[in-house]
Design an enzyme around this catalytic site. Sequence first.
Site, short mmCIF file in Angstrom:
data_model
loop_
_atom_site.label_atom_id
_atom_site.label_comp_id
_atom_site.label_asym_id
_atom_site.label_seq_id
_atom_site.Cartn_x
_atom_site.Cartn_y
_atom_site.Cartn_z
N ALA A 429 -8.53 6.36 -6.01
CA ALA A 429 -8.38 4.88 -6.29
C ALA A 429 -9.51 4.29 -6.18
CB ALA A 429 -7.16 4.38 -5.37
N ASP A 455 -15.55 14.96 -7.99
CA ASP A 455 -14.06 15.04 -7.29
C ASP A 455 -13.69 16.28 -7.66
OD1 ASP A 455 -11.31 14.56 -6.62
OD2 ASP A 455 -11.88 12.48 -6.50
N ARG A 466 -2.02 3.62 -8.78
CA ARG A 466 -3.24 2.66 -8.28
C ARG A 466 -4.55 3.18 -9.01
NH1 ARG A 466 -1.76 6.56 -5.55
NH2 ARG A 466 -2.93 7.99 -4.13
N LYS A 479 -9.85 14.69 -12.40
CA LYS A 479 -9.92 13.23 -12.06
C LYS A 479 -11.47 12.82 -12.61
CE LYS A 479 -6.92 12.25 -8.23
NZ LYS A 479 -6.81 11.79 -6.82
N ASP A 527 -11.46 9.79 0.93
CA ASP A 527 -10.28 9.61 1.75
C ASP A 527 -10.20 10.41 3.07
OD1 ASP A 527 -9.94 12.33 1.01
OD2 ASP A 527 -8.00 11.72 -0.05
N ASN A 528 -11.39 11.00 3.67
CA ASN A 528 -11.34 11.61 4.97
C ASN A 528 -12.57 11.34 5.82
OD1 ASN A 528 -12.86 14.19 4.74
ND2 ASN A 528 -12.05 14.13 2.98
N CYS A 583 3.29 20.86 24.60
CA CYS A 583 4.48 20.94 25.49
C CYS A 583 5.72 20.03 24.97
CB CYS A 583 4.27 20.81 26.73
SG CYS A 583 3.58 22.41 27.74
#
Length: 1011
Positions: A429, A455, A466, A479, A527-528, A583
Amino acid sequence: MATIDEGFYSRQLYVLGHDAMHRMGSANVLIAGMGGLGVEIAKNVILSGVKSVTVQDEGRTAWTDLSSQFYLKESHLGQNRAACSLKQLSALNPHVCVSAHTGPLDKGLILQFQVVVLTESSLDEQKRFGDLCHLHGIKFIIADTKGLCGQLFCDFGATFEVLDRDGETPASVMIQHISKENPGVVICTDDQKHGLTDGSKVVFSEVQGMVELNHLGPVEIKVCGPYSFSICDTSSFSSYVRGGVADEIKQPFMLNFKSLSEALVDDELLVLNDFGKIARHKTLHLAFQALHSFVKKEQRPPSPWDESDADSLVATVRDLGNVAKLENLDEAAVRRLSYTAQGDLAPMNAFIGGVAAQEVIKACSGKFTPLQQWLYFDALECLPEEETELKEGSFSPKGTRYDGQIAVFGSEFQEKLQRQKYFLVGAGAIGCELLKNFALMGLGTGEDGHITITDMDFIERSNLNRQFLFRSHDIGKPKSEVAARAICEMNPGMNITAHQNRLDADSEEVYDYNFFMGLNGVAAALDNVEARVYLDGRCVQHQKPMLEGGTLGTKGHTLVVVPHLTESYGPSKSSSGNAIPLCTLKNFPYRIEHTLQWARDQFEGMFKQTPENVNLFLRDPDFVARTLGHGDTEALEIFEGVWSSLEDVNTGGQRPKSWDDCVSWARRRWETLFNNDICQLLFCFPSEAVTSNGLPFWTGSKRCPHPLTFDPNNSTHIEYVMAAANLYGQIYGIEGTRDCASIRKILEKVQVPLFTPKSSVKIHVTDKEMQEDKERGSDDAEKARLEELKAKLTLPSLKSSAQMHPIDFEKDDDTNFHMDYIVAASNLRAENYDIPAADRHKSKRIAGRIIPAIATTTAAVAGLMCLELFKLIQGHQKISSYRTAYLNLAVQYFVLSLPCQPQHFEVSGKKYTLWDDFLVEGRCSGQQEMTLRDLIQYIKKKCGLTINCIFYGPGILFEGQEERLDMRVSDLVKMVMKTDIPPNKKMLELVPSFEEDEDSESVPIIRYLLL
């Protein structure tokens, strides 16, 4: 909008929600003016999914339009802008009706719409149509850009209902205690802050003892602290015993808007956004009015960098300021507005256009808080820091597509911009929006210029809402390639190369020293965090500037990294603090997020990790020995999974031979997870159990569960079996079915073994307890079972089995049973623990870790990033020229502030930052490489520092060993690391320690070049 196309609007739905999208589906929007700003607003509004958009324009395409109007081409010169843009705008969203109106604006046209947006309009038109819209309850928006300044105005009528202030998920808190007093004080469990504010309203449920609260309507709260709040008078209620949840109920509220004519003289309605320019927005409010007066009088805008025109504009603003009692007139800003008003810049239009389109969405949906009512924005600091003598004619039109930009920065800057070499990482985007801006700006279009984009992803349908460079016929294509092709359509002069490489250590052969040293800068559209940190490290290593931006729904941020001037993006911040305790996942869930993560873990374990382990076992003769090296506990779990997956069901294993076997396995798995395991837990900790302190065990965040009884007519029960059986069949290559009737028929024959809880089973209450048990090692029974499994895994019959088919989780394919399994498993476990179930849409977001996204925020962030790009190319050296931005379009939150300077550290009394290094040419072309002794002497001579230790990654190259001093540095690295240096690696990062300052935590790195 009768039904919402969830595949297309997937990520936006997580921002707006179904109700808001339905309301938008009945809205008709008029956007007047199809210049760069108008088309930006239209693009974002069409992507958002209103009912219809009409674009109105009487104007003809001119060269200056091509600087920012991305759907106009040279072949459109002289033609109507709205008509030329219609085809491309219509292709953005098949669900929106788009039409063009090439006649004038009039009352009859205006009254057909619920929302009207004016761009490129005169003040007289704005007042006339603004009053008309206010009178008839039509939402009215003005958006305008002049060079490096922008303006936005909203009037949503005398009364406007906001249904959701900020779009944040309503708070839901677990209760630890409620006092019996006036007012009653609620104490929340200490695992999570409540996040409420004074005046918030909550409803109570599941409260035991003080049951009166469960039957009250919404109760207003007052915050006492991060884990407590007060409510109504509880002194007459029953005493609190345990349990309870308080859920926030969002309250709609009303806003009142003034018409444009009234709002023009009300400076209380001006919104501050840049803390480096505290009073400038008040000056710009008057300057835009003065600009309208100038154009009306002279029939033209001020000429670029014309002092006479600037004097005239300043005089008008001063007169207006006297009337408005303006205390601090920013004359320099008025002059610069005059100098650049003829300019038309793509990044400015992207930012104002993104923000304006978000206001259209608010007007149509009632979602989020609208702008009240004026916003002014400028990026005048993009201009040269030192105003040198300007060349005559440098800013005059050249009859090129960059004329709108040349009017602001001049032709010399345009040539410099075209010579740039940039690396763009990411074509999602933000990447698409950046590429659009690059094409309009002409970045890298010169003979020496170039853009490289990489990419690794391929286009999916959910991207189309988007990532506006992609269309449905592009689905499945890379992309980067499609995006590169699309911007070459916008600007045929683009020099761009598209790659499909992941940016990490494995691609350093491509993106090596020579590649980075040939760049002018880098743009991160990732994006990370991990990828951002890696790219940031490469930029610091090669001393290159980086533009970085990111979004989360309506929230966005931008960061500019300038060598030696600002701090870098920095190392990854650990997110382990947000991790769910094991847990909690295994035995004590209390939120739907916990059951969804548990379901995802079940999926990964059964359908991915175990089949992968089986395949490793089948092809790797050392699998058993290597697995034992991980410890007995982990080895036992892995061996159990491998053996049972390979052993047939009729000999005690779980390998199916038929579809019936898959259904039988799924049914028995249902019994284990949702009945037997819960019975065992309640056997260990009965519902009335107490802790060693005598307090109830099942209290606070521990919800007492109950086992479920299988019912083939319960839809969730049968959905679990269907999904689990199909997925189990897939990993063995057995075809399944969605036929519920046939599955129920098979279920009639399934024998489910009876279950008896065991007293020998230990259930850990805390992660610490679990870790301590793991460190203690396995008991005799576990050791015996491990030996038994080792023996079984040596049988030749197992090694001859067929490979399995591991499944990679894919959230966006509704036919693959992945989300079917997750939703059913999570909701069944939620039922075990009386946690409210989640629908498929919410489950998909949480389990799929989907980042909510909307085109408006993306456009605004990319615009801000490209304004910083102007500054980088100008070569700005003052930190006061740059901006870091944080924004939230939902609530009109804009904070632009100066970037942080890099932190200093001292070594032997001298100050350094992360940008300072010791660059050493270890091997120049044709020359012998340095020895370690040469390197140590070089650093001593040049820097006056004595090296006593050198590290390379995890290896210690030197710690005083005399015999290493005469080794070539690269040979020493090879010897210590026990591997060759890749031929493409031209720079080694060596970390020294110095005798002069051995305790220094930070030291400049030695960047050792092998050229």
